[in-house]
Design a protein around this motif. Structure first.
Motif: not given
Length: 292
Positions: A18-24, A69-80
């Motif tokens: 599951v992916l927990l979304p977060c963009f910064y 993440a540092l290049l895209t700003g996508n710091i979403s957390l993926e839980l396997p």
């Protein structure tokens, strides 16, 4: 859920990632920073980007964020994978630079669910002309709602349903056993419905007050007719196939005999076309003597 709205929650299916979304986007201009995901007060992931672009990551249960993440700003957390114990847990992510920590950039709640098996519905006899209907299902999460319907619309009488829902100690998944005792006609349909509100999903099983109900009888009759027609068609195809094969065999035998006959007569013709010396002498005309 600590003030989080329902739309802020993500649904995770047990045993799947599951992916927990977060963009910064502001992270694109940051250097020598780290991000930290927390489940309530427990740190589940820490990722630090160095000046050279390398990332050092630490996590529990193989949680991860994108290496870019540092290049895209996508710091979403993926839980396997997720487990029932993670249900209704809150996740927050923070930016840490030196001794400074930002406020929570994203807050996400996680809801857990799993589908229930298709219900097993059985009918039995009870006292005073009543009938019992036993409905069983399991392997789902969270605790479901169980409904009974008679003829697809009517709810059973009050007190006629007894339902037992148990949570398995190891997996935390739920099993359901529900019993309906009611007096219905043999043509009445009885449905057991297991509703999983977290997934907005239901599974339903239906039976009848007795064997041989009109719907069941029509279905059985239609199946019998279909089976009969299918057998006849297959039988005709087999007969046609056998007959055609016999026809081919006869043609093959006839051609073989014709070939043998032609070979035999060809050999005889060749012998006649090559007479021996005696035959050649016999074929010469006799010389007649004449008086001069």
């Amino acid at each position: 859920m600590d003030g989080l709205r329902e739309e802020d929650c993500v649904l995770g299916i047990i045993g799947r990632p599951v992916l927990l979304p977060c963009f910064y986007p502001q992270l694109l201009t940051s250097v020598n920073v780290s991000i930290e995901w927390r489940q309530d007060d427990q740190v589940v992931l820490n990722a630090m980007w160095r000046d050279d672009g390398d990332v050092v990551e630490w996590s529990i249960n193989r949680a991860s964020v994108s290496a870019e993440a540092l290049l895209t700003g996508n710091i979403s957390l993926e839980l396997p994978s997720v487990d029932p114990v993670d249900n209704n847990k809150n996740y927050r992510v923070f930016i840490i630079s030196g001794d400074n920590q930002s406020a929570a950039l994203c807050s996400v709640c996680l809801r857990i669910a799993a589908s229930f098996s298709f219900p097993l519905l059985r009918r039995g006899e009870a006292a005073q002309g009543n009938k019992t209907f036993l409905c069983q299902s399991g392997g789902g999460f969270p605790e479901p709602a169980v409904h009974w319907l008679i003829d697809n619309t009517a709810e059973p009488p009050e007190g006629s349903v007894k339902t037992l829902i148990t949570s398995l100690p190891d997996s935390k998944l739920f099993n359901i056993t529900s019993r309906l005792t009611v007096n219905v006609s043999k043509d009445s349909s009885v449905s057991c419905i297991i509703e999983n509100p977290a997934m907005n999903k239901t599974v339903t099983a239906t039976t009848y007050g007795a064997d041989g109900s009109p719907v069941v009888s029509r279905a059985s009759e239609a199946m019998w007719i279909f089976s009969t027609i299918l057998c006849v068609v297959v039988g005709v195809m087999v007969i046609v196939g056998v007959g055609y094969q016999i026809h081919l065999d006869r043609i093959s035998k006839r051609k073989k005999k014709e070939y043998q006959y032609q070979q035999t007569h060809a050999n005889r013709g060749y012998k006649r076309g090559s007479p021996n010396k005696e035959e050649m002498e016999a074929m010469k005309p006799d010389k007649k003597e004449t008086d001069v």
